[in-house]
Write a protein that holds these residues in place. Structure first.
Motif, PDB file in Angstrom:
ATOM      1  N   LYS A  87      -1.934  -5.480  -6.339  1.00 55.49           N
ATOM      2  CA  LYS A  87      -2.688  -4.638  -5.415  1.00 55.49           C
ATOM      3  C   LYS A  87      -3.308  -3.436  -6.121  1.00 55.49           C
ATOM      4  CE  LYS A  87       0.001  -5.895  -1.334  1.00 55.49           C
ATOM      5  NZ  LYS A  87       0.854  -5.410  -0.222  1.00 55.49           N
ATOM      6  N   SER A  88      -2.611  -2.943  -7.146  1.00 51.67           N
ATOM      7  CA  SER A  88      -3.132  -1.785  -7.865  1.00 51.67           C
ATOM      8  C   SER A  88      -2.598  -1.811  -9.287  1.00 51.67           C
ATOM      9  CB  SER A  88      -2.734  -0.477  -7.166  1.00 51.67           C
ATOM     10  OG  SER A  88      -1.324  -0.357  -7.134  1.00 51.67           O
ATOM     11  N   ILE A  89      -3.279  -1.057 -10.165  1.00 49.93           N
ATOM     12  CA  ILE A  89      -2.892  -0.926 -11.557  1.00 49.93           C
ATOM     13  C   ILE A  89      -2.667   0.562 -11.829  1.00 49.93           C
ATOM     14  CG2 ILE A  89      -3.557  -1.290 -13.956  1.00 49.93           C
ATOM     15  CD1 ILE A  89      -3.050  -3.861 -12.422  1.00 49.93           C
ATOM     16  N   THR A  90      -1.498   0.890 -12.414  1.00 55.71           N
ATOM     17  CA  THR A  90      -1.184   2.273 -12.729  1.00 55.71           C
ATOM     18  C   THR A  90      -1.195   2.461 -14.233  1.00 55.71           C
ATOM     19  OG1 THR A  90       0.192   2.488 -10.753  1.00 55.71           O
ATOM     20  CG2 THR A  90       0.548   4.101 -12.506  1.00 55.71           C
ATOM     21  N   ILE A 113     -13.470  10.150 -16.305  1.00 58.12           N
ATOM     22  CA  ILE A 113     -12.827  10.876 -15.200  1.00 58.12           C
ATOM     23  C   ILE A 113     -12.138   9.836 -14.308  1.00 58.12           C
ATOM     24  CG2 ILE A 113     -13.152  12.356 -13.205  1.00 58.12           C
ATOM     25  CD1 ILE A 113     -15.633  13.493 -14.580  1.00 58.12           C
ATOM     26  N   PRO A 114     -10.792   9.828 -14.296  1.00 55.78           N
ATOM     27  CA  PRO A 114     -10.074   8.822 -13.482  1.00 55.78           C
ATOM     28  C   PRO A 114     -10.363   8.995 -12.004  1.00 55.78           C
ATOM     29  CG  PRO A 114      -8.627   9.881 -15.070  1.00 55.78           C
ATOM     30  CD  PRO A 114      -9.875  10.675 -15.047  1.00 55.78           C
ATOM     31  N   PRO A 115     -10.339   7.884 -11.240  1.00 57.20           N
ATOM     32  CA  PRO A 115     -10.666   7.972  -9.803  1.00 57.20           C
ATOM     33  C   PRO A 115      -9.525   8.522  -8.946  1.00 57.20           C
ATOM     34  CG  PRO A 115     -10.236   5.703 -10.428  1.00 57.20           C
ATOM     35  CD  PRO A 115     -10.202   6.497 -11.698  1.00 57.20           C
ATOM     36  N   HIS A 116      -8.291   8.146  -9.227  1.00 56.83           N
ATOM     37  CA  HIS A 116      -7.162   8.543  -8.356  1.00 56.83           C
ATOM     38  C   HIS A 116      -6.036   9.067  -9.231  1.00 56.83           C
ATOM     39  CE1 HIS A 116      -9.096   6.657  -4.911  1.00 56.83           C
ATOM     40  NE2 HIS A 116      -9.269   5.562  -5.643  1.00 56.83           N
ATOM     41  N   ILE A 117      -5.954  10.393  -9.388  1.00 61.23           N
ATOM     42  CA  ILE A 117      -4.897  11.019 -10.169  1.00 61.23           C
ATOM     43  C   ILE A 117      -3.665  11.189  -9.285  1.00 61.23           C
ATOM     44  CG2 ILE A 117      -4.191  13.095 -11.411  1.00 61.23           C
ATOM     45  CD1 ILE A 117      -6.161  11.513 -12.974  1.00 61.23           C
ATOM     46  N   THR A 118      -2.492  10.754  -9.774  1.00 57.02           N
ATOM     47  CA  THR A 118      -1.245  10.951  -9.024  1.00 57.02           C
ATOM     48  C   THR A 118      -0.701  12.345  -9.306  1.00 57.02           C
ATOM     49  OG1 THR A 118       0.089  10.050 -10.805  1.00 57.02           O
ATOM     50  CG2 THR A 118      -0.701   8.495  -9.160  1.00 57.02           C
ATOM     51  N   THR A 119       0.181  12.802  -8.428  1.00 55.06           N
ATOM     52  CA  THR A 119       0.772  14.129  -8.563  1.00 55.06           C
ATOM     53  C   THR A 119       2.282  14.015  -8.596  1.00 55.06           C
ATOM     54  OG1 THR A 119       0.766  14.445  -6.167  1.00 55.06           O
ATOM     55  CG2 THR A 119      -1.152  15.252  -7.396  1.00 55.06           C
ATOM     56  N   ASN A 120       2.900  14.990  -9.237  1.00 56.84           N
ATOM     57  CA  ASN A 120       4.356  15.121  -9.286  1.00 56.84           C
ATOM     58  C   ASN A 120       4.710  16.427  -8.597  1.00 56.84           C
ATOM     59  OD1 ASN A 120       7.019  16.004 -10.417  1.00 56.84           O
ATOM     60  ND2 ASN A 120       6.834  14.058 -11.534  1.00 56.84           N
ATOM     61  N   ARG A 121       5.765  16.432  -7.809  1.00 59.31           N
ATOM     62  CA  ARG A 121       6.062  17.633  -7.034  1.00 59.31           C
ATOM     63  C   ARG A 121       6.518  18.793  -7.915  1.00 59.31           C
ATOM     64  NH1 ARG A 121      11.575  16.206  -3.686  1.00 59.31           N
ATOM     65  NH2 ARG A 121      12.907  15.704  -5.462  1.00 59.31           N
ATOM     66  N   HIS A 122       6.855  18.527  -9.184  1.00 58.25           N
ATOM     67  CA  HIS A 122       7.268  19.594 -10.093  1.00 58.25           C
ATOM     68  C   HIS A 122       6.108  20.091 -10.951  1.00 58.25           C
ATOM     69  CE1 HIS A 122      11.350  18.954  -8.865  1.00 58.25           C
ATOM     70  NE2 HIS A 122      11.336  17.685  -9.276  1.00 58.25           N
ATOM     71  N   HIS A 123       5.246  19.173 -11.402  1.00 60.01           N
ATOM     72  CA  HIS A 123       4.137  19.578 -12.254  1.00 60.01           C
ATOM     73  C   HIS A 123       3.056  18.507 -12.172  1.00 60.01           C
ATOM     74  CE1 HIS A 123       6.942  17.198 -14.716  1.00 60.01           C
ATOM     75  NE2 HIS A 123       5.850  16.685 -15.256  1.00 60.01           N
ATOM     76  N   ARG A 124       1.898  18.873 -12.713  1.00 64.80           N
ATOM     77  CA  ARG A 124       0.767  17.954 -12.684  1.00 64.80           C
ATOM     78  C   ARG A 124       0.940  16.892 -13.763  1.00 64.80           C
ATOM     79  NH1 ARG A 124      -5.545  19.443 -13.888  1.00 64.80           N
ATOM     80  NH2 ARG A 124      -6.404  17.385 -13.422  1.00 64.80           N
ATOM     81  N   VAL A 125       0.504  15.662 -13.487  1.00 66.34           N
ATOM     82  CA  VAL A 125       0.558  14.575 -14.458  1.00 66.34           C
ATOM     83  C   VAL A 125      -0.830  13.970 -14.596  1.00 66.34           C
ATOM     84  CG1 VAL A 125       2.970  14.040 -13.984  1.00 66.34           C
ATOM     85  CG2 VAL A 125       1.189  12.892 -12.677  1.00 66.34           C
ATOM     86  N   GLY A 126      -0.993  13.173 -15.669  1.00 61.80           N
ATOM     87  CA  GLY A 126      -2.299  12.566 -15.914  1.00 61.80           C
ATOM     88  C   GLY A 126      -2.385  11.121 -15.496  1.00 61.80           C
TER      89      GLY A 126
END
Length: 1319
Positions: A87-90, A113-126
């Motif tokens: 369904k998706s590729i991470t 520029i990636p389309p959908h950046i994920t977030t971490n509740r402690h810090h930003r991730v790539g």
């Protein structure tokens, strides 16, 4: 950011508390420490820190409180293959640093520029996510860059592959025409797709094309035939390509093959099968082509070399390695055509040769195998470094690979070149930073690559000078159990390294001792003692500054199991209990728990409804124990610091398992067999016995019966069987727990028929009528028939007269012989027989024909009276011929006709006893003394009783009387006591008087001090006043009734005389205590009630009293509610006819001897009620009663006048009393002169001195006795000795009076209020 503490698990009794939650341990390798010492000698400082590994890079484990460049901690590794069903590729990229890093991506070397950046509740991730619908446009090679102001880290290239859906191209295949014997190649050419791929050749009907030495599928997917046969012709050769990773199978268009026959006129397979083989052909290779092939593969891959030959006969393929032997890992498949070697290395490289050979010649092919390797680190990636300003930094990138890798250096993601001017040198695989400065801090990348791949390392170089930063929290609390080891942590970050020292209780002295060890920055204490509790200080210092923290240590008591569980044996299905009690430090109570393990696995003790385990207060209960519960149970008592454990064995006892493999073997005959089996498990309880059961299909199919028992140590049984039965057998075992399940039944075993082996048993001969004889017996069981046609032969004849035997054949189990004489002996035989013969010779049984009742009675009846209640009777037996049956015994009948005390009354009390057997005398017990009896004897048999003998009349002698029913002591004075009793219920003769014994008792030792006897000769006497007693002394009185035969058992009573000091002078006429003053107390007694009447003086008109009464046979007192004295009477109802009662009048509702009056009454019998009318309606009686009433009125008037005049003289009755006494005597004399004929038997106690025709005064109730009673008023006698059984009186009382006569009276309507009182 707050971190959770980490719990270090150590063995029990030495577990320590978690290390500092904020610690950051700096690990220094031995080599680095050595290098640091060397560098310190030359004046330079360097600290090499071993770093914690992440998934993609290695970096310094520096606390985030310190500024530092980014470190990649997580990234995707390529290549990434996007499958159709994903369904998706991470694509992951995550780093740590201070300040928090920023991220950027490149795709195929260009900014992305990636389309959908994920977030971490402690810090930003790539990390970014690609959805399946758009993933095709994102195929390419990606690289992630993580940057902050101190540097940039980068990842290796991450390739995203998006394969197309594989499919064969549409094509039209013409039939392939070959001649018989020619080779065939059917090409598959599978489409590109996600590996792995598997090729299958099948028909349209999905039937696999058979492969062998001639036919095989090559590694390229083609189908090869070494030579063609006519049978190879078909229209549906299909190639199927299976892509397992994407779960797809594709099919190529079917191909046709036509094989032409070499024989003229036989053009195809349709013409028939060839009868001659193809001509011989030289070998060749269909695969591979040419003479030599170069094969390059990477180290660790699998080598596969394939040679597919052609020619006829089918060539055989052999392999060899030029100049060497084939490796031991070599495997040959596909009939030797495929060579495989797993996990190749450099030693497997070289030249290999395959040879195809048949009778016509040979063909060869050479493979040049080259083993190469992508870049790899020689030992580990280059390590990040922390150093101080002014030192030289060396970064070495040690890699290997084939071809030799090229090394590229970058700084913060940009190419880094040699710069000698600025003291920055790039020397192939090494970078040297001379005299490093703060601005040299950065992330350096080393990337090594060759034709097979690349490796990348990010090396963080930090050049910094910093004062000590202690990372452990100040005032961190530590706890350890007594005797355990503890580590007090003091994690420090500094540059250059700090010097660490520990002190105790704020002192500056360094801690020293054999139990204290510095360990890096921490302090380890071995075998902690209670005195080690307290405060510890850690001080860290370097050239840049100094810092310190405080640690608090508490040494706890250890956890110890004081009552460990014990080994236990339980029966399956019951409840098992294991106890475990432990002691622990009470400060750890919140963390204390008891955990149970079975065979090392923890038992879940959740509150589930279906759970069989319950644990509470150190007890483990296992409900409904079964065999799976058996094992070693360990109780673990633990706190957050330590624990203790103890183990016990639980043995489950259960019934034995079923025996196995039950087998039958014949012995001497088909009806004697041996049964053998293999015992099952006894489940920890030895087998006591085995039970062999059988079932037969003819008489009781499906019903199992026990056949034989075998000892538990034996696994075989010898069985004797009956004939003509179809048996099967089974066995079960029994142990102390119970019987186990049965084994599987054996196969059927049929026994042959035979003659009966036994005759009927338990033969009975009876005669239900005098002229016949009934013969019955127990028939043989059906299984005992041994064959068909069972019947019985009955033979009989008279005994001793020489008659001929009479016989009858019967099928039933009884026979009746008629027309016999009465009670004549016979000989009888019963023998069984079936279709196969007779049973054994029968035994002769003797019996008699029918009985009849006896016709004669015993004679010469003689009676010998042994004592007052027992006699001996004897007789001469009746002639045997008259008994007419088996003698049953004799009946002795006797009738008590009358008591000699009352000879005019006929009693007719009948009794009898049976005496079985043959005898001529008997002992008859249970007679009544002083009575007249009549006795007879008769004989009996089974049919009935014979006639009675002539009667014999006899008298029993007098006996000693029964015990008197009641004895009370009252009116205790200084030297006298009044005793009152009732006559015995059973006189057993003519009473001659009473024997009174009184003993002076020492109240301290309870010993008898003095004894005296008094013979009272008056049979009618029921009271006696003893004089001459000692004041204030305890006496024991024993009273027995006597006849001419002796005295009966005594009744005992104890009482005390009044002590002199207890008497106080009182004015004449003044009462001692406030109790109602009653005159003329009298009673009227009927069969079920009694009326108690009195007259109260004026001063006591509104006083209260209580009426108590007791059934003398049970000792149970009942007390009424309060009765006002002005009422003048009280009715006691609910009494039993003909029963003796004791009545008391009391001033308080307590049974405490303080009774005003007491008397004994007896209710009338119901049969005497009719005498009342004839007694009370006599004219003279009515006149007498009127005269008594008139005289009473005159006396009362005289008393009133006397009282008004005042004055009484002590010891002398007043004139009124003397006149009253005189008047009563006159009335009595008058009654004596005119006696009632029906009252002749009444003694003088039938009417009291002050009574009228309806009431009898209570003894002592006259005015004369009243004054005496007023003087003392309270009796101290005890009635406890006369309580029935184990009961106790609530009140001990005395009375004055005697038994009344049996007079009748009518009913009265006054209600009474007595209620029962529990004695």
């Amino acid at each position: 950011m707050t971190q959770k503490p980490v719990l270090f698990h150590v063995p029990y009794k030495s577990q320590v508390t978690p290390v500092d939650p904020y610690q950051h341990v700096l690990l220094i390798s031995a080599v680095s420490i050595h290098q640091w010492r060397v560098m310190r000698l030359v004046g330079s400082l360097q600290l090499v820190l071993l770093l914690a590994f992440t998934s993609t890079a290695t970096g310094l484990n520096i606390p985030l409180e310190v500024e530092q460049p980014p470190t990649i901690i997580n990234s995707s590794s390529g290549p990434i293959i996007a499958l159709p069903f994903d369904k998706s590729i991470t694509i992951q990229c995550e780093a740590r640093g201070n300040p928090p890093p920023e991220y950027r991506w490149t795709k195929d070397g260009k900014e992305f520029i990636p389309p959908h950046i994920t977030t971490n509740r402690h810090h930003r991730v790539g990390t970014f996510v690609l959805h399946n619908k758009q993933v095709v446009e994102f195929r390419g090679k990606y690289r992630c860059y993580s940057s902050n102001k101190l540097g940039t880290a980068m990842t290796e290239e991450i390739e995203l592959r998006v394969p197309n859906v594989p499919k064969f191209p549409k094509e039209v295949n013409s039939p392939l025409v070959v001649k018989e014997g020619d080779p065939i190649i059917l090409e598959c050419n599978p489409p590109e797709g996600v590996a792995p791929i598997k090729i299958y050749w099948m028909s349209i009907g999905l039937e696999h094309i058979e492969q062998d030495e001639r036919v095989s599928v090559g590694a390229d997917g083609n189908l090869y035939f070494a030579y063609a046969l006519l049978k190879d012709s078909r229209q549906d050769y299909c190639c199927f390509a299976s892509f397992t990773k994407i779960r797809t199978i594709v099919q190529k268009t079917a191909m046709a093959v036509v094989v032409k026959s070499l024989k003229p006129g036989n053009e195809s397979a349709d013409s028939g099968e060839a009868t001659e083989p193809p001509p011989v052909r030289m070998p060749g290779l269909l695969l591979p082509s040419g003479v030599q092939t170069e094969k390059v593969l990477l180290r660790g891959e699998h080598l596969k070399l394939e040679c597919i030959p052609r020619g006829y006969p089918t060539p055989k393929v052999t392999w060899m390695k030029m100049g060497d032997k084939l490796p031991s890992r070599t495997i040959l498949n596909k009939h030797g055509k495929l060579l495989s070697i797993s996990a190749v290395d450099e030693s497997d490289a070289g030249k290999y040769m395959c040879k195809a050979q048949n009778s016509a010649g040979e063909a060869v092919h050479y493979f040049d195998v080259i083993v190469e390797e992508p870049p790899k680190w020689l030992s580990e990636p280059p390590q990040s470094q922390l150093t101080v300003i002014g030192t030289d930094v060396h970064i070495k990138c040690s890699v290997r690979g084939k071809p030799s890798p090229d090394i590229t250096w970058r700084r913060n993601g940009r190419l880094f070149k040699d710069d000698p001017v600025n003291n920055k040198r790039v020397l192939d695989d090494t970078v040297v930073l001379h005299n490093a400065k703060t601005e040299d801090s950065a992330v350096y990348q080393c990337e090594a690559s060759n034709s097979h791949g690349s490796v990348l390392a990010n090396i963080n170089i930090m050049v910094i000078n910093m004062a000590p930063l202690i990372l452990t929290r100040d005032y961190q609390e530590y706890a350890v159990v007594l005797g355990g080891d503890i580590l007090l942590n003091c994690s420090v970050f500094s540059s250059p390294p700090s010097k660490i020292s520990w002190a105790r209780d704020d002192t500056l002295e360094t801690i020293d001792g054999i139990r204290f060890f510095p360990l890096n920055e921490s302090l380890q204490i071995i075998s902690a003692d209670k005195k080690d509790s307290g405060i510890y200080q850690c001080v860290a210092s370097n050239s840049e500054g100094k810092s310190d923290i405080t640690a608090v240590l508490d040494v706890k008591d250890p956890t110890h199991i004081v009552y460990p569980p014990q080994d236990v044996q339980v029966i399956s299905g019951t409840t098992a209990q294991l106890m475990c009690q432990a002691e622990y430090d009470k400060s750890l109570q919140s963390t204390f728990e008891v955990v149970w393990r079975k065979d090392g696995e923890e038992i879940p003790l959740l509150s589930e409804e279906n759970s069989r385990y319950f644990a509470d207060y150190g007890m483990l209960q296992i409900m409904s124990v079964n065999l799976s519960d058996q094992g070693a149970y360990t109780c673990v008592a633990r706190t957050s610091l330590d624990g203790d454990n103890a183990t016990a064995l639980l043995t489950v006892l259960d019934v034995p398992d079923a025996p196995k493999i039950v087998e039958i073997s014949e012995l001497q005959s088909p009806r004697n067999i041996s049964l053998d089996w293999i015992p099952g498990s006894d489940h920890n309880s030895s087998v006591i016995e085995f039970i062999v059961e059988y079932e037969e299909s003819q008489w009781e199919p499906g019903r199992w019966r026990e056949l034989q028992k075998v000892p538990g140590n034996q696994a075989t049984a010898e069985l004797a069987l009956h004939g003509n039965l179809n048996y099967q057998f089974r066995v079960y075992a029994v142990n102390a727990v119970g019987p186990g399940p049965p084994s599987e039944p054996t196969e059927r075993y049929k026994t042959p028929p035979a003659a009966p082996e036994k005759n009927p048993a338990n033969i009975k001969i009876q005669g239900h009528s005098p002229n016949q004889m009934d013969i019955s017996w127990e028939p043989l069981l059906p299984i005992e028939h041994n064959g068909p046609g069972l019947e019985y032969r009955v033979r009989y004849r008279k005994l001793g007269v020489g008659d001929e035997w009479k016989l009858h054949m019967v099928n039933r189990h009884s026979f009746v012989v008629t027309n016999t004489s009465t009670f004549v002996p016979y000989e009888i035989e019963i023998q069984s027989r079936n279709s196969h013969g007779w049973g054994p010779e029968p035994k002769i049984v003797t019996g008699y024909s029918g009985e009849d009742v006896p016709t004669a009675a015993p004679r010469d009846i003689a009676v010998e009276v042994i004592n007052t209640t027992v006699l001996r009777v004897s007789w001469t037996p009746a002639p045997p011929a008259t008994v007419r049956g088996h003698l049953g015994g004799h009946h002795v009948h006797w009738v008590r006709r009358r008591s000699l005390l009352n000879p005019n009354k006929i009693l007719d009390e009948r009794q009898s006893l049976s005496f079985p057997g043959k005898r001529t005398h008997a002992i008859v017990p249970g007679l009544e003394p002083f009575s007249e009896y009549r006795l007879t004897v008769n004989v009996f048999n089974k049919k009935g009783n014979g006639p009675n003998s002539d009667p014999v009349t006899f008298n029993t002698p007098e006996g000693a009387p029964a015990q008197v029913p009641i004895l009370t002591a009252s009116n205790a004075q200084i030297d006298s006591i009044l005793l009152v009793w009732g006559p015995p219920r059973e006189a057993n003769g003519i009473l001659t008087g009473y024997l009174l014994q009184h003993h002076l008792i020492n109240e301290t030792t309870l010993e008898v001090v003095d004894s005296q006897e008094t013979h009272i000769t008056g049979a009618d006497t029921t009271q006696w006043k003893l004089h001459g007693l000692e004041g204030g002394s305890l006496y024991r009185f024993l009273l027995s009734a006597c006849t001419a035969a002796g005295c009966g058992p005594p009744l005992t009573q104890e009482s005390s005389t009044v002590a002199l000091e207890h008497l106080s002078p009182t004015p004449a006429g003044a009462p001692v205590q406030s109790i109602p003053a009653l005159l003329n107390v009298s009673s009227y007694v009927s069969d079920t009630f009694a009326k108690i009447s009195w007259t109260a003086i004026e001063e006591q008109q509104d006083s209260e009293l209580y009426v108590a009464y007791m059934n003398n046979s049970d000792g149970f007192w009942r007390i009424s509610e309060a009765v006002n004295t002005s009422q003048g009477f009280h009715v006691i109802d609910g009494l039993k006819p003909g029963t003796v009662y004791t009545v008391r009048l009391m001033s308080k509702r307590l049974l405490d001897n303080a009774s005003i009056f007491e008397d004994v009454i007896q209710t009338r019998l119901q049969g005497a009620v009719g005498q009342k009318s004839s007694f009370s309606t006599q004219g003279w009686f009515i006149g007498t009663m009127c005269a008594v009433a008139l005289l009473t009125l005159v006396v009362l008037m005289a008393c009133f006048v006397r009282r008004n005049r005042g004055g009484k003289y002590a010891g002398t009755p007043p004139p009124t009393q003397r006149q009253e006494m005189f008047s009563m005597e006159k009335v009595k004399e008058k009654e004596d002169l005119h006696p009632d004929p029906e009252s002749q038997g009444l003694n003088e106690d039938s009417f009291g001195d002050c009574s009228d025709s309806e009431e009898k005064p209570l003894k002592g109730s006259s005015v004369c006795s009243l004054n005496g009673a007023m003087g003392d008023g309270v009796s101290r006698d005890s009635m406890v000795d006369y309580a029935d059984g184990g009961r106790e009186f609530n009140e001990d009382g005395s009375f004055i009076g005697e038994y009344s006569d049996r007079r009748q009276g009518g009913s009265v309507s006054e209600p009474s209020g007595p209620r029962p009182v529990t004695a």
